[in-house]
Design an enzyme around this catalytic site. Structure first.
Site, PDB file in Angstrom:
ATOM      1  N   GLN A   1      23.411  -8.766 102.100  1.00  0.00           N
ATOM      2  CA  GLN A   1      23.185  -8.402 103.496  1.00  0.00           C
ATOM      3  C   GLN A   1      23.253  -6.889 103.666  1.00  0.00           C
ATOM      4  OE1 GLN A   1      25.453 -10.951 106.353  1.00  0.00           O
ATOM      5  NE2 GLN A   1      26.207 -11.954 104.505  1.00  0.00           N
TER       6      GLN A   1
ATOM      7  N   ALA B   1      37.262  -7.017  96.616  1.00  0.00           N
ATOM      8  CA  ALA B   1      36.153  -7.156  95.669  1.00  0.00           C
ATOM      9  C   ALA B   1      36.383  -6.363  94.391  1.00  0.00           C
ATOM     10  CB  ALA B   1      34.851  -6.717  96.337  1.00  0.00           C
TER      11      ALA B   1
ATOM     12  N   HIS C   1      18.477  -7.753 104.802  1.00  0.00           N
ATOM     13  CA  HIS C   1      18.401  -6.984 106.045  1.00  0.00           C
ATOM     14  C   HIS C   1      17.739  -5.622 105.885  1.00  0.00           C
ATOM     15  CE1 HIS C   1      22.021  -9.610 107.413  1.00  0.00           C
ATOM     16  NE2 HIS C   1      20.854 -10.211 107.626  1.00  0.00           N
TER      17      HIS C   1
END
Length: 231
Positions: free
Chosen positions: A86, A212, A104
């Protein structure tokens, strides 16, 4: 070859210093999101929209991929890896990932307002008067609120083929991207990496409650080691 599909969102880029899409107050870098990320905002004040993305573009060029990005690229040593993101940055590509689909759009690209398929690389400021070959204004190659997400059907097909799905840095709350997980096969292994996971509870999801930059390299090493041990 085992196919891994990776769904990434703002959380993975935030650890490189890119601010998430919007803060808790609903603003993005001090702007109302609809003023800078909608067709209406563009029609009302295109110069403001261009300057907003010029600043985002400049910031992107000052940051670097983090360990999570590099670990995902490393997965390609043993797996067929497709990233569906995204994010509009190029950090996955800079880290070495070969197959990245941007749902996107991309911050380092612009497109014609006359022909949306006329897309070009762009690293400098974009200004009013910067025209395409058809003499129409160029705009950021970003999917704004209220616009179609043309890559979504392709992303659905890719997700259907996955043997393993990794979900990183996305709450899966923004549609249509949030629906991608529903296209995963029932027998696919699903891993969700997030420091505060809010994914709806599914028994087939393995949750890794880490940032992450910590959780992704750890999982990648497990997957690479497991792959080599089965050969």
């Amino acid at each position: 070859m085992t196919k891994i599909v990776v769904l990434t969102g703002a959380g993975i880029s935030a650890e490189s210093g890119i601010k998430t899409f919007r803060d808790a107050d609903g603003l993005w870098e001090g702007h109302d999101v609809m003023e800078v990320a909608s067709p209406q905002g563009w029609d009302n004040d295109p110069e403001n929209v261009l300057e907003f993305y010029n600043q985002r573009r400049k910031q992107l060029l000052t940051v670097e991929p983090n360990p999570a990005h590099y670990a995902l690229a490393q997965l390609e040593e043993e797996y067929d890896v497709q990233i569906i993101t995204q994010n509009v940055d190029d950090l996955h590509e800079r880290a070495g990932s070969s197959n990245v689909l941007h749902l996107h759009g991309e911050l380092l690209k612009v497109r014609s307002t006359f022909d949306e398929d006329l897309i070009m690389d762009w690293r400098n400021d974009l200004k009013l008067g910067d025209f395409c070959e058809h003499n129409h204004q160029l705009r950021p190659h970003i999917v704004w609120f209220g616009e179609a997400v043309p890559m979504f059907p392709i992303a659905c097909d890719i997700t259907r083929e996955a043997d393993i799905v990794l979900i990183i840095g996305t709450s899966l709350q923004v549609y249509p991207a949030a629906a991608l997980i529903d296209f995963a096969r029932e027998d696919a292994g699903i891993y969700f990496i997030d420091p505060a996971p809010s994914l709806y509870h599914r028994p087939d999801v393995t949750i890794i409650s880490e940032k992450a930059a910590v959780g992704v390299p750890s999982l990648v090493q497990q997957l690479l080691t497991g792959k080599k041990n089965t050969e």
